[in-house]
Structure formats: C-alpha cells, structure tokens
Design an enzyme around this catalytic site. Structure first.
Site, PDB file in Angstrom:
ATOM      1  N   ASP A  70      -3.063  11.067  14.208  1.00  0.00           N
ATOM      2  CA  ASP A  70      -3.633  10.593  12.940  1.00  0.00           C
ATOM      3  C   ASP A  70      -4.368   9.268  13.147  1.00  0.00           C
ATOM      4  OD1 ASP A  70      -4.271  11.002  10.302  1.00  0.00           O
ATOM      5  OD2 ASP A  70      -2.387  10.240   9.483  1.00  0.00           O
ATOM      6  N   LYS A 102       8.254  -0.119   5.481  1.00  0.00           N
ATOM      7  CA  LYS A 102       7.771   1.175   5.015  1.00  0.00           C
ATOM      8  C   LYS A 102       8.966   2.008   4.556  1.00  0.00           C
ATOM      9  CE  LYS A 102       4.584   3.855   7.086  1.00  0.00           C
ATOM     10  NZ  LYS A 102       4.051   4.788   8.078  1.00  0.00           N
ATOM     11  N   GLY A 108       0.824  -1.203   0.000  1.00  0.00           N
ATOM     12  CA  GLY A 108       0.000   0.000   0.000  1.00  0.00           C
ATOM     13  C   GLY A 108       0.852   1.243   0.000  1.00  0.00           C
TER      14      GLY A 108
END
Length: 319
Positions: free
Chosen positions: A146, A47, A26
């Site tokens: 977030d 990541k 993703g």
C-alpha cells in the site's frame, strides 16, 4: 511472544497517553490516529485499530515484525496495546504529516519549496531506501502492498518514512512470490498483476509499481486515476508524462528551472516509468531503482510506453 523492545500498554494507559483521544490526527482504513505524549514528553501517534476482526495472533505477528524494523525511512513502532478487543499501535510522531498534502497543494509556498526538483529527488530516494530495506534488509522480506503518498510520513527535516503496514505481507527471503486471495491496496497504485492474473506473479515488484505511480504524482502534481478513466478527456498520467519526456518537453512548472533541476525531474520521470511497466519482469528491483536515482541521467534509457487501452486490448474490468 516476547518483544525485545516493544512496550505493551494497557488500554487505560493508552487513554492517558492520548488525553482520552482528544486530538485526532486522521483516519485510515484501519481506524483513527490520535496525537499523544508519553510521560517523558515524547510526542507519539496512536493508531487505534477498529474492526480488527482478526485474532490477536495476527496482530502480535505484525507488532513483532514492525517492532524489528529500524530504518531511517520507516516509521518506528514504540509500543502497542492488545487489551481484550482493544488494539492500538503507538508510533513515533511525524510532525509534517503525509506527503499527499504537499503533492496536491500546489498553491502553498511550502509545496514549491518542498517539491523543488532536488528535494523531490531526495524524498523519492528516501522512500526507495525504505522499500529496499523492507524487501532486502530484514530477515523476513516484507511486502508493503500500500505504497502511496498518504502512507509516506514526513519527519522533522521532511525525511520521508513509510508507514501503515496494515496490508503488509511477510514472506521468507527465498520465497518472494506471494499468493493473495484478493487484490489489496489502493486504486491507482495497485500493480496490474494483483487483480489480473495473466500479467504475472505477485512479488516485491508490486511495491515497485506503486512507488513508480507515487513518483509520477510527485513530478506531475496530478492525481493518477488509473488507465480505465470513465471521463475520456482526462489524461492518463503515465502516458502524458511519457509523451513529454520522449519529446524532450518539460513537465509544466510554475517556475523557472535551472538545467540541474530539469535533469532531476527528467530522471525521476524516467525511473518512475520503468517502475510502472505492466510486466513485473520489466520493472527494476528496488536496489536497481536506487542506483538509477543516484546515478547519472545520461546512463538512463527511455522505457517503453506504459500500457494503454486500445480497442484491441480491453482493460481489465474491476468489479
């Protein structure tokens, strides 16, 4: 800076772990995430931080922070790479992806099963425990800024884990008010005080607000688009839910629910409506949220109606 348990990898090792970035899981605001595997067979998520303009110090700081967190409801950081300008974070792999795809995938059977009211209550409580730990359990208070369904990952038995600390802010335990120069977060989940200063000061209560919005999306299966909706026929989710709950109506459900399940949905909705009160002082702290989620429905009082835009109260303009 020494890291007790953080393994540092070179970029060529990261390439090996991800088989040259073959399997992309993703894309986030901070770069792409790839599936990888350590030599011992353990699956990981890597990541790659693109456009990390910040200096290495800030990145190492983040690594040190997340590296110290060990909690069942926070994604584990297993290693990192800081090799020239190339930066990567290596996390435990979460096989079931993010909560977002389940909340808004009504048709699928897994949605029906996973978001059955009691499972929803379990997931919401897990997320709340994770946030409470960030706020209270570490030697430095971590404000996430977030919290949203996309950043809640689901483990093997759908145990929720908070991820993505790209916007997180550290503050000392006794200093919980933060000064930020710019609103951070994602529209629809950002607490009003983050962009409209007269609402109150920025603190851990800003994460409480985002958590409330996430739970409202869970119970309604609808995306919350914020109270400044261009299209007036769209409903403002918090208001719609407040209306249903205060008039004892049920939130739409495609299936018959037992009383216990109806109670679970009602409890989630009431807790979430408290969390999104406009004045941060009126929102419960995370430990209080947990008490409400694990306590009885009877002990909960109905919160005031969430702020609505009326002609006399123009909504803050967001540039």
């Amino acid at each position: 800076m020494a890291h007790q348990n953080q393994t540092r990898y070179t970029f060529s090792e990261v390439k090996k772990v991800t088989k040259r970035f073959k399997d992309r899981l993703g894309q986030g605001g901070f770069g792409s995430v790839y599936k990888g595997q350590f030599a011992n067979g353990v699956p990981v998520a890597v990541k790659m931080l693109e456009n990390s303009k910040s200096d290495g110090e800030e990145f190492m700081n983040e690594v040190a922070t997340i590296g110290r967190i060990h909690h069942a409801n926070v994604v584990r950081l297993l290693g990192f790479c800081s090799d020239g300008t190339r930066r990567a974070l290596i996390y435990e792999f979460m096989p079931n992806g993010s909560l977002e795809k389940y909340i808004f995938a009504h048709e699928s059977d897994i949605f029906q099963e996973l978001l059955a009211p009691n499972k929803m209550l379990e997931i919401a409580s897990g997320i709340a425990r994770g946030i409470e730990y960030l706020h209270q359990g570490c030697n430095q208070r971590i404000l996430h800024f977030d919290i949203k369904p996309h950043n809640i990952l689901l483990g093997y038995s759908f145990n929720p884990k908070i991820s993505d600390f790209g916007l997180a802010k550290l503050c000392t335990r006794d200093h919980s008010i933060v000064t930020l120069t710019a609103a951070r977060g994602t529209m629809g989940y950002i607490a009003p005080e983050l962009y409209y200063r007269n609402f109150g000061r920025i603190s851990s209560k800003s994460d409480v607000y985002s958590f409330g919005m996430l739970v409202l999306e869970m119970v309604s299966g609808r995306r919350n688009s914020g109270p400044w909706i261009e299209n007036q026929n769209e409903v403002y989710i918090p208001e719609w839910i407040h209306e249903k709950i205060s008039t004892e109506q049920e939130l739409e459900s495609s299936r018959e629910m037992a009383q216990e399940e109806k109670d679970a949905v009602r409890k989630l909705a009431i807790v979430a409506l408290w969390c999104i009160q406009w004045n941060p002082k009126n929102r419960p702290s995370m430990p209080k949220v947990l008490n409400m989620l694990t306590g009885t429905l009877q002990s909960l009082t109905m919160p005031p109606k969430p702020f609505v835009s009326s002609p006399g109260h123009p909504m803050p303009q967001i540039s």
